[in-house]
Design a protein around this motif. Structure first.
Motif, PDB file in Angstrom:
ATOM      1  N   LYS A  74       0.703  -1.350  -0.022  1.00  0.00           N
ATOM      2  CA  LYS A  74       0.200  -0.003   0.001  1.00  0.00           C
ATOM      3  C   LYS A  74       0.858   1.370   0.053  1.00  0.00           C
ATOM      4  CE  LYS A  74      -0.933  -0.622   4.933  1.00  0.00           C
ATOM      5  NZ  LYS A  74      -0.376  -1.964   5.004  1.00  0.00           N
ATOM      6  N   TYR A  75       2.067   1.291   0.423  1.00  0.00           N
ATOM      7  CA  TYR A  75       2.825   2.436   0.475  1.00  0.00           C
ATOM      8  C   TYR A  75       4.097   2.177  -0.655  1.00  0.00           C
ATOM      9  CZ  TYR A  75       0.832   3.241   4.746  1.00  0.00           C
ATOM     10  OH  TYR A  75      -0.350   3.751   5.798  1.00  0.00           O
ATOM     11  N   ASN A  76       3.705   1.103  -1.457  1.00  0.00           N
ATOM     12  CA  ASN A  76       4.995   0.881  -2.628  1.00  0.00           C
ATOM     13  C   ASN A  76       4.728   1.737  -3.739  1.00  0.00           C
ATOM     14  OD1 ASN A  76       6.905  -0.185  -3.945  1.00  0.00           O
ATOM     15  ND2 ASN A  76       5.734  -2.002  -4.285  1.00  0.00           N
ATOM     16  N   TYR A  77       5.033   3.131  -3.454  1.00  0.00           N
ATOM     17  CA  TYR A  77       4.717   4.302  -4.456  1.00  0.00           C
ATOM     18  C   TYR A  77       5.547   3.971  -5.765  1.00  0.00           C
ATOM     19  CZ  TYR A  77       2.757   6.186  -0.585  1.00  0.00           C
ATOM     20  OH  TYR A  77       2.152   6.644   0.690  1.00  0.00           O
ATOM     21  N   GLN A  78       5.087   3.928  -6.970  1.00  0.00           N
ATOM     22  CA  GLN A  78       5.589   3.663  -8.172  1.00  0.00           C
ATOM     23  C   GLN A  78       5.841   5.127  -8.755  1.00  0.00           C
ATOM     24  OE1 GLN A  78       6.864   0.525  -9.035  1.00  0.00           O
ATOM     25  NE2 GLN A  78       6.583   0.681  -7.071  1.00  0.00           N
ATOM     26  N   VAL A  79       6.826   5.432  -9.590  1.00  0.00           N
ATOM     27  CA  VAL A  79       6.812   6.695 -10.490  1.00  0.00           C
ATOM     28  C   VAL A  79       6.844   6.207 -11.995  1.00  0.00           C
ATOM     29  CG1 VAL A  79       8.257   8.636 -11.146  1.00  0.00           C
ATOM     30  CG2 VAL A  79       8.292   7.973  -8.775  1.00  0.00           C
ATOM     31  N   LYS A  80       5.506   6.797 -12.425  1.00  0.00           N
ATOM     32  CA  LYS A  80       5.514   6.244 -14.104  1.00  0.00           C
ATOM     33  C   LYS A  80       5.683   7.451 -14.775  1.00  0.00           C
ATOM     34  CE  LYS A  80       2.568   3.082 -14.935  1.00  0.00           C
ATOM     35  NZ  LYS A  80       1.319   2.271 -15.176  1.00  0.00           N
TER      36      LYS A  80
ATOM     37  N   TYR B 222      -0.961  14.886   8.942  1.00  0.00           N
ATOM     38  CA  TYR B 222      -0.060  14.769   7.684  1.00  0.00           C
ATOM     39  C   TYR B 222       0.172  16.461   7.103  1.00  0.00           C
ATOM     40  CZ  TYR B 222      -0.956   9.853   8.390  1.00  0.00           C
ATOM     41  OH  TYR B 222      -0.837   8.641   8.925  1.00  0.00           O
ATOM     42  N   MET B 223      -0.460  17.139   7.637  1.00  0.00           N
ATOM     43  CA  MET B 223      -0.366  18.325   7.339  1.00  0.00           C
ATOM     44  C   MET B 223       1.417  19.018   6.986  1.00  0.00           C
ATOM     45  SD  MET B 223      -3.237  19.923   6.708  1.00  0.00           S
ATOM     46  CE  MET B 223      -2.719  21.578   6.402  1.00  0.00           C
ATOM     47  N   ASP B 224       2.088  18.501   8.025  1.00  0.00           N
ATOM     48  CA  ASP B 224       3.517  18.849   7.834  1.00  0.00           C
ATOM     49  C   ASP B 224       4.187  18.097   6.844  1.00  0.00           C
ATOM     50  OD1 ASP B 224       3.411  16.467   9.437  1.00  0.00           O
ATOM     51  OD2 ASP B 224       4.786  16.962  10.800  1.00  0.00           O
ATOM     52  N   ALA B 225       3.533  16.955   6.191  1.00  0.00           N
ATOM     53  CA  ALA B 225       4.204  16.149   5.306  1.00  0.00           C
ATOM     54  C   ALA B 225       3.968  16.520   3.963  1.00  0.00           C
ATOM     55  CB  ALA B 225       3.688  14.743   5.392  1.00  0.00           C
ATOM     56  N   PHE B 226       2.337  16.934   3.656  1.00  0.00           N
ATOM     57  CA  PHE B 226       1.720  17.255   2.229  1.00  0.00           C
ATOM     58  C   PHE B 226       2.247  18.662   1.931  1.00  0.00           C
ATOM     59  CE2 PHE B 226      -0.337  13.354   2.803  1.00  0.00           C
ATOM     60  CZ  PHE B 226      -0.335  12.631   1.420  1.00  0.00           C
ATOM     61  N   ASN B 227       2.604  19.473   2.931  1.00  0.00           N
ATOM     62  CA  ASN B 227       2.875  20.706   2.473  1.00  0.00           C
ATOM     63  C   ASN B 227       4.480  21.095   2.236  1.00  0.00           C
ATOM     64  OD1 ASN B 227       4.755  20.879   5.104  1.00  0.00           O
ATOM     65  ND2 ASN B 227       3.693  22.100   6.237  1.00  0.00           N
TER      66      ASN B 227
ATOM     67  N   SER C  95      -7.102   6.869   5.931  1.00  0.00           N
ATOM     68  CA  SER C  95      -6.600   5.409   5.725  1.00  0.00           C
ATOM     69  C   SER C  95      -5.171   5.058   6.219  1.00  0.00           C
ATOM     70  CB  SER C  95      -6.912   4.627   4.305  1.00  0.00           C
ATOM     71  OG  SER C  95      -8.114   4.752   3.927  1.00  0.00           O
ATOM     72  N   PHE C  96      -4.385   6.309   6.459  1.00  0.00           N
ATOM     73  CA  PHE C  96      -2.966   6.020   6.559  1.00  0.00           C
ATOM     74  C   PHE C  96      -2.545   5.541   7.885  1.00  0.00           C
ATOM     75  CE2 PHE C  96      -1.950   9.384   3.231  1.00  0.00           C
ATOM     76  CZ  PHE C  96      -1.945   8.646   2.092  1.00  0.00           C
ATOM     77  N   THR C  97      -1.527   4.757   8.089  1.00  0.00           N
ATOM     78  CA  THR C  97      -1.341   4.266   9.465  1.00  0.00           C
ATOM     79  C   THR C  97       0.334   4.210   9.531  1.00  0.00           C
ATOM     80  OG1 THR C  97      -1.186   2.074   8.928  1.00  0.00           O
ATOM     81  CG2 THR C  97      -3.106   2.609   9.884  1.00  0.00           C
ATOM     82  N   ASN C  98       1.054   4.774   8.727  1.00  0.00           N
ATOM     83  CA  ASN C  98       2.415   4.800   8.658  1.00  0.00           C
ATOM     84  C   ASN C  98       2.703   6.218   7.999  1.00  0.00           C
ATOM     85  OD1 ASN C  98       5.212   4.403   8.082  1.00  0.00           O
ATOM     86  ND2 ASN C  98       5.132   2.401   7.811  1.00  0.00           N
ATOM     87  N   LYS C  99       3.094   7.048   8.943  1.00  0.00           N
ATOM     88  CA  LYS C  99       3.252   8.455   8.461  1.00  0.00           C
ATOM     89  C   LYS C  99       4.916   8.491   7.653  1.00  0.00           C
ATOM     90  CE  LYS C  99       3.714  13.323   9.793  1.00  0.00           C
ATOM     91  NZ  LYS C  99       3.252  14.202  10.954  1.00  0.00           N
ATOM     92  N   GLU C 100       5.834   7.716   8.198  1.00  0.00           N
ATOM     93  CA  GLU C 100       7.154   7.709   7.359  1.00  0.00           C
ATOM     94  C   GLU C 100       6.801   7.424   6.008  1.00  0.00           C
ATOM     95  OE1 GLU C 100       9.746   9.188   8.457  1.00  0.00           O
ATOM     96  OE2 GLU C 100       8.552   9.928  10.110  1.00  0.00           O
ATOM     97  N   ALA C 101       6.106   6.247   5.808  1.00  0.00           N
ATOM     98  CA  ALA C 101       5.991   5.659   4.541  1.00  0.00           C
ATOM     99  C   ALA C 101       5.491   6.578   3.569  1.00  0.00           C
ATOM    100  CB  ALA C 101       5.036   4.314   4.496  1.00  0.00           C
ATOM    101  N   VAL C 102       4.487   7.490   3.942  1.00  0.00           N
ATOM    102  CA  VAL C 102       3.691   8.647   3.329  1.00  0.00           C
ATOM    103  C   VAL C 102       4.752   9.630   3.175  1.00  0.00           C
ATOM    104  CG1 VAL C 102       1.944  10.283   3.490  1.00  0.00           C
ATOM    105  CG2 VAL C 102       1.285   7.871   4.307  1.00  0.00           C
TER     106      VAL C 102
END
Length: 416
Positions: A151-157, A224-229, A185-192
């Motif tokens: 679920k956190y295995n982000y792929q760059v396409k 998650y504000m301090d992550a997405f900002n 739905s998130f439970t792992n901030k570091e992965a996000v």
């Protein structure tokens, strides 16, 4: 499903499936020793009963009864078991239909000279179909469990799109497109945060988010504000609303906050992130004295169960003078239903919404997901004439806390 009647019906279905599958388990274990058979039967019913209890707990307890992570995985595991058994039963039914036809044929057509049937009253199950059903169900359940880790295995396409009408100054424009964060739905901030680092590593000129920042409530973004900002781009970060952002799927008020206030709060979240929320409007993007239009509409779906909040006519008005237009529209069904028939000069539409159902197969030359039977355009690039649509399968997840085959994606689009 959260009504007592709905839950009762589902439990009855689960019990019927369990009883049906158990008959096959008994057949397949005939050659085993009595002790082994007892162990197999005990394990089978223990898992089945635990699954039913887990479902009842999920339905009839509040969200604080169990930790959110435990509730999420509990529900996903119960539904995974249900789907696995349901798939196995499809094979068992095929076998039982075969047995029924064979039995009926024997009764009707195979008689001795005195008119008595010579077929057996009992026709054995096909071990091949029985094992095939067990294997299919087991594979499905195993893949769903494995998908928890994706679920956190982000792929760059990376996608390169060629346009003859693109102004020269915008050739080589790099856009990062992501969608469907579903922060609740998130439970792992570091992965996000790791995924956000991947977004920033693309050094895009422009970042576009095509909706569903939350599952239901604005408060889901608090941690998650301090992550997405951290997401920035020289030409800006632009966003729009998806169907989940309106809070249509929960009862209000929640914690003293009304639905209208929740939506207002979410608008402020976009602003606090430094994102320009596009609410049925457009902006001009300028480079070296040349301009293109970026249009953003609220959620607009051609599917009856999803809302039509967007006003494309309002958003489009005034963009006729721009030689090139990009549209942000959350639901890809908007493209065929309204964009292509009525706005033929919208060059590129960016959507999300489908998640690729978080389940499917994607290999070079072949792509499949059950969601394709609902959405004609569900993942990747689609072209009709001069118009193009790109559907991002999502950054986050909802419901099932995993992904099988269709991984979370960060799309890098280069205009040439």
């Amino acid at each position: 499903m959260r009504t007592p009647l709905g839950a009762f019906i589902f439990v009855i279905i689960m019990l019927l499936l369990d009883a049906y599958v158990f008959q096959v388990i008994k057949t397949l274990s005939q050659s085993a020793s009595p002790r082994t058979r007892t162990i197999i039967f005990s394990i089978y019913w223990a898992i089945s009963i635990i699954a039913i209890i887990g479902f009842i707990l999920f339905v009839f307890t509040g969200p604080d009864f169990l930790p959110r992570k435990v509730r999420t995985y509990l529900f996903a595991t119960v539904i995974g078991l249900f789907l696995a058994k349901f798939l196995a039963v499809v094979f068992f039914l095929v076998d039982d239909i075969r047995r029924l036809i064979q039995w009926a044929s024997g009764k009707l057509f195979f008689k001795n000279t005195e008119g008595e049937t010579i077929s057996e009253d009992h026709i054995s199950r096909s071990l091949f179909l029985s094992w095939l059903g067990v294997a299919a169900g087991g594979t499905l359940f195993g893949s769903l469990v494995y998908g928890f880790s994706n679920k956190y295995n982000y792929q760059v396409k990376r996608v390169s799109l060629k346009y003859d009408n693109l102004p020269a100054s915008f050739k080589g424009l790099k856009i990062v497109h992501f969608s469907d964060v579903h922060s609740g739905s998130f439970t792992n901030k570091e992965a996000v945060k790791h995924g956000i680092e991947k977004i920033m590593a693309q050094n895009a000129d422009l970042v576009i988010f095509s909706g569903d920042l939350v599952n239901d409530k604005t408060i889901e973004m608090k941690d998650y504000m301090d992550a997405f900002n951290k997401i920035k781009a020289p030409m800006g970060v632009y966003s729009t609303f998806g169907n989940h952002d309106y809070g249509d799927y929960v009862s209000w008020p929640q914690d003293g906050i009304t639905k209208a206030q929740n939506l207002k709060n979410l608008m402020q979240v976009h602003k606090d992130l430094g994102w320009r929320l596009m609410m049925d409007e457009h902006v001009a993007l300028e480079k070296n004295g040349e301009q293109i239009a970026l249009i953003g509409v609220q959620n607009w779906s051609a599917k009856a169960r999803f809302p039509k909040y967007g006003d494309m006519a309002k958003a489009y008005a005034g963009t006729e003078k721009y030689p090139f237009k990009i549209l942000i529209s959350h639901d890809p069904s908007h493209w065929d239903a309204e964009v292509r028939p009525q706005y033929g000069d919208v060059d590129l539409t960016l959507s999300g919404h489908t998640h690729g159902m978080q389940f499917g197969v994607e290999i070079p030359g072949f792509k499949w997901s059950p969601v394709q039977y609902v959405y004609k355009q569900w993942d990747g690039l689609y072209e009709e004439g001069r118009q193009k649509l790109y559907v991002n399968p999502g950054y986050g997840f909802i419901g099932y806390p995993g992904r099988v085959g269709i991984l979370p994606e960060i799309t890098v689009i280069e205009l040439t």
